[in-house]
Design an enzyme around this catalytic site. Structure first.
Site, PDB file in Angstrom:
ATOM      1  N   LYS A  55      29.917  33.276  45.645  1.00 47.21           N
ATOM      2  CA  LYS A  55      30.842  32.431  46.406  1.00 47.21           C
ATOM      3  C   LYS A  55      30.941  32.893  47.857  1.00 47.21           C
ATOM      4  O   LYS A  55      30.818  32.113  48.790  1.00 47.21           O
ATOM      5  CB  LYS A  55      32.246  32.458  45.770  1.00 47.21           C
ATOM      6  CG  LYS A  55      32.311  31.826  44.396  1.00 47.21           C
ATOM      7  CD  LYS A  55      33.737  31.795  43.868  1.00 47.21           C
ATOM      8  CE  LYS A  55      34.325  33.185  43.662  1.00 47.21           C
ATOM      9  NZ  LYS A  55      33.640  33.985  42.638  1.00 47.21           N
ATOM     10  N   THR A  56      31.170  34.202  48.018  1.00 48.61           N
ATOM     11  CA  THR A  56      31.324  34.730  49.367  1.00 48.61           C
ATOM     12  C   THR A  56      30.016  34.588  50.140  1.00 48.61           C
ATOM     13  O   THR A  56      30.005  34.263  51.324  1.00 48.61           O
ATOM     14  CB  THR A  56      31.785  36.198  49.300  1.00 48.61           C
ATOM     15  OG1 THR A  56      32.995  36.242  48.536  1.00 48.61           O
ATOM     16  CG2 THR A  56      32.048  36.758  50.680  1.00 48.61           C
ATOM     17  N   ASP A 240      37.949  31.699  51.547  1.00 47.49           N
ATOM     18  CA  ASP A 240      37.468  32.447  50.380  1.00 47.49           C
ATOM     19  C   ASP A 240      38.685  32.855  49.541  1.00 47.49           C
ATOM     20  O   ASP A 240      39.801  32.902  50.054  1.00 47.49           O
ATOM     21  CB  ASP A 240      36.703  33.696  50.875  1.00 47.49           C
ATOM     22  CG  ASP A 240      35.787  34.268  49.793  1.00 47.49           C
ATOM     23  OD1 ASP A 240      35.753  33.722  48.671  1.00 47.49           O
ATOM     24  OD2 ASP A 240      35.108  35.279  50.076  1.00 47.49           O
ATOM     25  N   GLU A 241      38.487  33.162  48.280  1.00 46.06           N
ATOM     26  CA  GLU A 241      39.563  33.622  47.386  1.00 46.06           C
ATOM     27  C   GLU A 241      40.735  32.629  47.376  1.00 46.06           C
ATOM     28  O   GLU A 241      41.903  33.023  47.459  1.00 46.06           O
ATOM     29  CB  GLU A 241      40.069  35.010  47.814  1.00 46.06           C
ATOM     30  CG  GLU A 241      38.977  36.063  47.936  1.00 46.06           C
ATOM     31  CD  GLU A 241      38.669  36.793  46.632  1.00 46.06           C
ATOM     32  OE1 GLU A 241      39.331  36.489  45.612  1.00 46.06           O
ATOM     33  OE2 GLU A 241      37.766  37.637  46.638  1.00 46.06           O
ATOM     34  N   GLN A 271      40.533  35.086  38.542  1.00 42.07           N
ATOM     35  CA  GLN A 271      40.760  36.252  39.393  1.00 42.07           C
ATOM     36  C   GLN A 271      42.040  36.116  40.215  1.00 42.07           C
ATOM     37  O   GLN A 271      42.215  36.794  41.218  1.00 42.07           O
ATOM     38  CB  GLN A 271      39.575  36.461  40.336  1.00 42.07           C
ATOM     39  CG  GLN A 271      38.303  36.852  39.619  1.00 42.07           C
ATOM     40  CD  GLN A 271      37.194  37.188  40.609  1.00 42.07           C
ATOM     41  OE1 GLN A 271      37.263  38.167  41.322  1.00 42.07           O
ATOM     42  NE2 GLN A 271      36.177  36.358  40.653  1.00 42.07           N
ATOM     43  N   ARG A 639      33.830  44.271  39.254  1.00 42.73           N
ATOM     44  CA  ARG A 639      33.352  44.854  40.514  1.00 42.73           C
ATOM     45  C   ARG A 639      32.092  45.679  40.275  1.00 42.73           C
ATOM     46  O   ARG A 639      31.393  46.053  41.203  1.00 42.73           O
ATOM     47  CB  ARG A 639      34.405  45.783  41.151  1.00 42.73           C
ATOM     48  CG  ARG A 639      35.770  45.180  41.507  1.00 42.73           C
ATOM     49  CD  ARG A 639      35.645  43.961  42.356  1.00 42.73           C
ATOM     50  NE  ARG A 639      35.689  42.778  41.515  1.00 42.73           N
ATOM     51  CZ  ARG A 639      35.262  41.589  41.919  1.00 42.73           C
ATOM     52  NH1 ARG A 639      34.765  41.415  43.105  1.00 42.73           N
ATOM     53  NH2 ARG A 639      35.323  40.553  41.106  1.00 42.73           N
TER      54      ARG A 639
HETATM   55  P1  ATP Z   1      33.729  37.621  43.653  1.00 36.30           P
HETATM   56  O1  ATP Z   1      34.323  36.515  42.818  1.00 36.30           O
HETATM   57  O2  ATP Z   1      33.808  38.913  42.954  1.00 36.30           O
HETATM   58  O3  ATP Z   1      34.263  37.628  45.039  1.00 36.30           O
HETATM   59  P2  ATP Z   1      31.396  36.204  44.611  1.00 36.30           P
HETATM   60  O4  ATP Z   1      31.259  34.994  43.793  1.00 36.30           O
HETATM   61  O5  ATP Z   1      32.014  36.060  45.945  1.00 36.30           O
HETATM   62  O6  ATP Z   1      32.159  37.311  43.748  1.00 36.30           O
HETATM   63  P3  ATP Z   1      29.264  37.491  46.015  1.00 36.30           P
HETATM   64  O7  ATP Z   1      29.965  38.715  46.388  1.00 36.30           O
HETATM   65  O8  ATP Z   1      29.025  36.449  47.041  1.00 36.30           O
HETATM   66  O9  ATP Z   1      29.979  36.847  44.735  1.00 36.30           O
HETATM   67  O10 ATP Z   1      27.866  37.834  45.369  1.00 36.30           O
HETATM   68  C1  ATP Z   1      27.747  38.845  44.382  1.00 36.30           C
HETATM   69  C2  ATP Z   1      26.445  39.602  44.547  1.00 36.30           C
HETATM   70  O11 ATP Z   1      25.348  38.784  44.190  1.00 36.30           O
HETATM   71  C3  ATP Z   1      26.204  40.037  45.968  1.00 36.30           C
HETATM   72  O12 ATP Z   1      25.595  41.298  45.965  1.00 36.30           O
HETATM   73  C4  ATP Z   1      25.261  38.975  46.486  1.00 36.30           C
HETATM   74  O13 ATP Z   1      24.479  39.449  47.550  1.00 36.30           O
HETATM   75  C5  ATP Z   1      24.430  38.664  45.258  1.00 36.30           C
HETATM   76  N1  ATP Z   1      23.880  37.302  45.242  1.00 36.30           N
HETATM   77  C6  ATP Z   1      24.560  36.143  45.293  1.00 36.30           C
HETATM   78  N2  ATP Z   1      23.736  35.094  45.236  1.00 36.30           N
HETATM   79  C7  ATP Z   1      22.487  35.577  45.129  1.00 36.30           C
HETATM   80  C8  ATP Z   1      21.165  34.989  45.023  1.00 36.30           C
HETATM   81  N3  ATP Z   1      20.986  33.677  45.009  1.00 36.30           N
HETATM   82  N4  ATP Z   1      20.137  35.831  44.923  1.00 36.30           N
HETATM   83  C9  ATP Z   1      20.301  37.171  44.922  1.00 36.30           C
HETATM   84  N5  ATP Z   1      21.497  37.779  45.027  1.00 36.30           N
HETATM   85  C10 ATP Z   1      22.575  36.992  45.116  1.00 36.30           C
HETATM   86 MG    MG Z   2      33.733  36.903  46.793  1.00 34.21          MG
END
Ligand code: ATP
Ligand code: MG
Length: 755
Positions: A55-56, A240-241, A271, A639
């Site tokens: 997402k981030t 975000d969040e 979350q 995490r």
């Molecule tokens: P959270 O809900 O915990 O905030 P999130 O959904 O925001 O998580 P991110 O932090 O954006 O998730 O991504 C999680 C990990 O996966 C990061 O290390 C990111 O670089 C990696 N990632 C995300 N998408 C891809 C992709 N398409 N290919 C490879 N790595 C990815």
């Molecule tokens: Mg995130």
């Protein structure tokens, strides 16, 4: 490294390659729904997905793409994250993709502060742009005084409780604070205190944390022109969040995206962990109503965690009844099983954790990729001690702890007065620090004089008329203080470190620190030095500020901007750059982050889930508190990228007494197939040692013995109950009253017998 592709994309566009090629490189490596979200054009966008699904990353790349394709100019973007740390990270990532300074990437509060620093005079009150930001501690201090002045019973109207009530009102929270104001007299009194509180804030040219949002909302509602100028400026808003936004934040987002509707939000209802601060999960549901044509994107692939970690976390969260099932999968490695460790007490726990981190390091892992989480701050001390003993460097992500310290608060109060002499809370904090012979009575006189005229206290200290009301030493003290503040005022626009030096040179530091006898002098001096070092970094531009950028309007590095910056260090936050250190933080601060090795300490009933949360039922759902605790645990588990360790201790010291613990029910919710069998027997064996050592003591320990304890000092043993390692001793200590201690750990020395 896919960042390399992106760097290439950015260079390509700089060289005039066509934007679609740059975009193609930017989305390369993203999965389909991620790409869709990045490429979505105008109109609302809702990204709903579990942890680690990108997402981030999508938000970050979306910003980069808007810039690369020329759809947005840098000042047209407003991105909101949950902590200053997350904001900093996002800014760094975007800037690595597209080197444009001046993006508004910040928390809601920092955004509010920034808007108000420009516009607050439009609100029509007495505030000026130099307003001070009061944190919870300042708020409670002020309330304590107002409650006493109004003659209310301090036991019934506790400042923290009244403060929480005021805060929930200001956040337009949908559930009232449980134990405040059930109608009638109470509600009336609360209203009255709340009014006088707001008046006192205005008089001091101060805003509390909630005001940073609320005043912007008021401004937008009262001055549509101002609102429209921001809404038309920020043509792209990204949040975000989103699951943790409260009502006021939601309203702000609505105002800002009112006419273009280019609002992109992402969130994970599982979350949501800030309901206790007014976060409302219904904002996500409302989003689909308020933005009827919103494009909804679901991300299902997890890229962060091994399958053992992911599946274990899924199993835990599936115990929440009030949730929608989500599909989440990973094609990553199965990884290692989770490790659940039973420890004897908090020292054993800290020792085990340190040993596990050492092992991680031996296997080639980095310390900067390790985090230790805990539910409550009191766990921190033992963990720190354990890491220090093992010579493992660490940093604590909890900025507020540091700023809560007495010497730091005093120093900041002087500095705040330099910028805003009307700050009454700061005035009262240090007017007689170190002692200038100004007693309560004299202060009362001038406070009354000031209150009658609705003037800040500093004006009284400067007025001959007001000073004539007090005598002798107190009068001289007030005059000296007013002169001191006047000299300090000259420091406001100079460098922050020099201001600290100037203030400390004027203060009798020994007398001042000497008045605080509860802790060692060395520690306090080290803290002052740390703040000074931080100020110096600020002056030299070595720390990036929340309010930097956006045309450099907060540009100058001065005492004034330094104070603005540290006022925004929120409870969910911490500073510090990535270094080869273990990170220690509360679970609440862990949102959005990821680490190779995660250790969660204190996985015990009454701690996680926390008993306070359990006793809280919100609305008509008796399980709301428990389910939020489970989400918090889920946030912690998710995490972890590679390895996850969960520890609990059979007994633990808290507030000076030992309590017996039970493993958290959440541990039982983890399917066995994801858990290493055996755990660590070592901690258990060791934990019995002190008892064995104790056995051969020459004199048998019997009721009536006079004993000495490391922390509690001397006392008389009243009773012994239980047997073996479970033997409990009840001791009446001279200075700490009656305590029940576990004999095996109490390390009592017999020093005599009572006759
Ligand atoms: P959270 O809900 O915990 O905030 P999130 O959904 O925001 O998580 P991110 O932090 O954006 O998730 O991504 C999680 C990990 O996966 C990061 O290390 C990111 O670089 C990696 N990632 C995300 N998408 C891809 C992709 N398409 N290919 C490879 N790595 C990815
Ligand atoms: Mg995130």
């Amino acid at each position: 490294m896919d960042w390399m592709d992106l760097n290439a994309a950015q260079t390509a566009s700089a060289e005039g390659d066509d934007a679609s090629e740059a975009t193609a490189r930017l989305v390369k490596g993203l999965n389909r729904p991620q790409q869709e979200a990045v490429l979505h054009g105008e109109g609302a966008l809702l990204i709903l997905a579990g942890p680690g699904s990108g997402k981030t990353r999508v938000i970050t790349r979306r910003i980069a793409n808007l810039l690369l394709t020329g759809k947005a100019r840098p000042h047209e973007i407003l991105a909101i994250t949950f902590t200053n740390k997350a904001a900093r990270e996002m800014r760094e990532r975007v800037e690595a993709l597209v080197p444009v300074p001046g993006l508004w990437i910040s928390t809601f509060h920092a955004m509010g502060a920034r808007i108000l620093r420009r516009e607050i005079e439009m609100l029509g009150g007495s505030w000026t742009r130099d307003f001070t930001i009061y944190d919870t501690h300042d708020r409670n201090q002020l309330l304590r005084r107002l409650i006493a002045e109004a003659g209310y019973d301090a036991a019934r109207f506790r400042p923290a409780m009244v403060g929480a009530w005021i805060s929930s009102e200001k956040n337009r929270t949908r559930f009232a604070v449980a134990d405040a104001g059930d109608g009638g007299i109470e509600a009336e009194a609360l209203e009255k205190i709340s009014k006088s509180y707001d008046a006192a804030l205005a008089k001091s040219n101060a805003l509390d944390f909630d005001d940073l949002l609320l005043k912007v909302l008021e401004l937008f509602e009262a001055q549509p022109g101002v609102r429209d100028s921001y809404a038309s400026r920020f043509r792209w808003v990204l949040i975000d969040e989103f699951q943790d936004t409260n009502t006021v934040q939601y309203e702000l987002a609505k105002h800002l995206s009112g006419w273009h509707r280019n609002l992109a939000v992402c969130g994970d209802p599982d979350q949501s962990i800030y309901a206790w601060r007014g976060a409302d999960i219904r904002n996500i549901v409302d989003f689909e109503k308020d933005y009827a044509n919103a494009k909804v994107v679901l991300l299902e692939q997890n890229y962060r965690s091994t399958r053992h970690i992911l599946e274990a976390a899924q199993a835990v969260i599936s115990n929440n009844r009030s949730r929608k099932q989500k599909r989440t999968w990973s094609d990553g490695a199965e990884g290692e099983q989770l490790c659940i460790m039973e420890c004897g007490d908090e020292e054993d726990e800290a020792r085990e954790i340190a040993a596990q981190i050492q092992a991680w390091r031996t296997r080639g892992g980095k310390l900067s990729d390790v985090a230790v989480f805990y539910r409550a701050n009191f766990l921190q001390r033992a963990l720190e001690a354990g890491l220090r003993r093992a010579s493992l460097p660490y940093r604590i992500v909890a900025g507020v702890e540091f700023y809560e310290r007495r010497e730091i608060r005093d120093l900041l109060a002087w500095l705040k007065l330099a910028v805003n002499p009307s700050d009454d809370v700061a005035f009262l904090r240090v007017v007689n620090t170190p002692s200038r012979g100004i007693g309560e009575k004299s202060l009362g006189e001038i406070a009354r004089w000031a209150a009658d005229r609705r003037l800040p206290l500093i004006q009284a200290a400067r007025s001959k008329e007001a000073l004539s009301l007090v005598r002798g030493k107190a009068r001289a003290g007030l005059e000296a203080f007013a002169a001191f503040v006047a000299r300090c005022e000259r420091l406001a626009d100079g460098p922050a470190a020099a201001a600290i030096d100037a203030v400390l040179a004027e203060i009798d530091v020994n007398a001042w620190l000497g008045e605080m006898d509860d802790e060692s002098l060395v520690d306090r001096e080290a803290n002052l030095e740390e703040l000074r070092a931080h100020a110096e970094q600020w002056d030299e531009g070595r720390t990036s500020g929340q309010q930097d950028g956006a045309g450099g309007d907060a540009g100058a590095r001065t005492l004034r901007t330094f104070l603005q910056e540290i006022a925004l260090v929120s409870e969910t936050d911490g500073g510090g750059e990535a270094a080869e250190r273990v990170t220690l933080m509360t679970l609440h601060a862990a949102k959005g982050l990821e680490f190779g090795l995660v250790l969660i300490a204190g996985c015990e009933e009454e701690l996680l889930p926390h008993n306070r949360a359990l006793s809280e039922s919100r609305g008509d759902d008796p399980d709301a508190g428990l389910e939020e605790e489970r989400r918090l645990f889920y946030v912690g588990m998710t995490r972890a990228k590679e390895r996850l360790l969960l520890t609990w201790a059979r007994q633990r010291m808290h507030f000076g007494s030992m309590s017996f613990r039970q493993p958290s029910r959440f541990l039982e919710e983890i399917p066995e197939r994801h858990v290493e069998s055996g755990g660590s027997g070592k901690a258990q064996e060791e934990s019995t040692d002190p008892f064995v050592e104790y056995e051969p003591e020459e004199e048998p320990l019997q009721p009536g013995a006079i004993v000495q304890h490391e922390h509690f000092g001397r006392g008389t043993l009243l009773r012994l109950q239980g047997s073996g390692v479970n033997t409990r001793a009840t001791v009446r200590f001279v200075t700490h009253g009656e305590r029940q201690l576990l004999l095996a750990y109490a390390r009592l020395t017999i020093v005599g017998r009572s006759s």
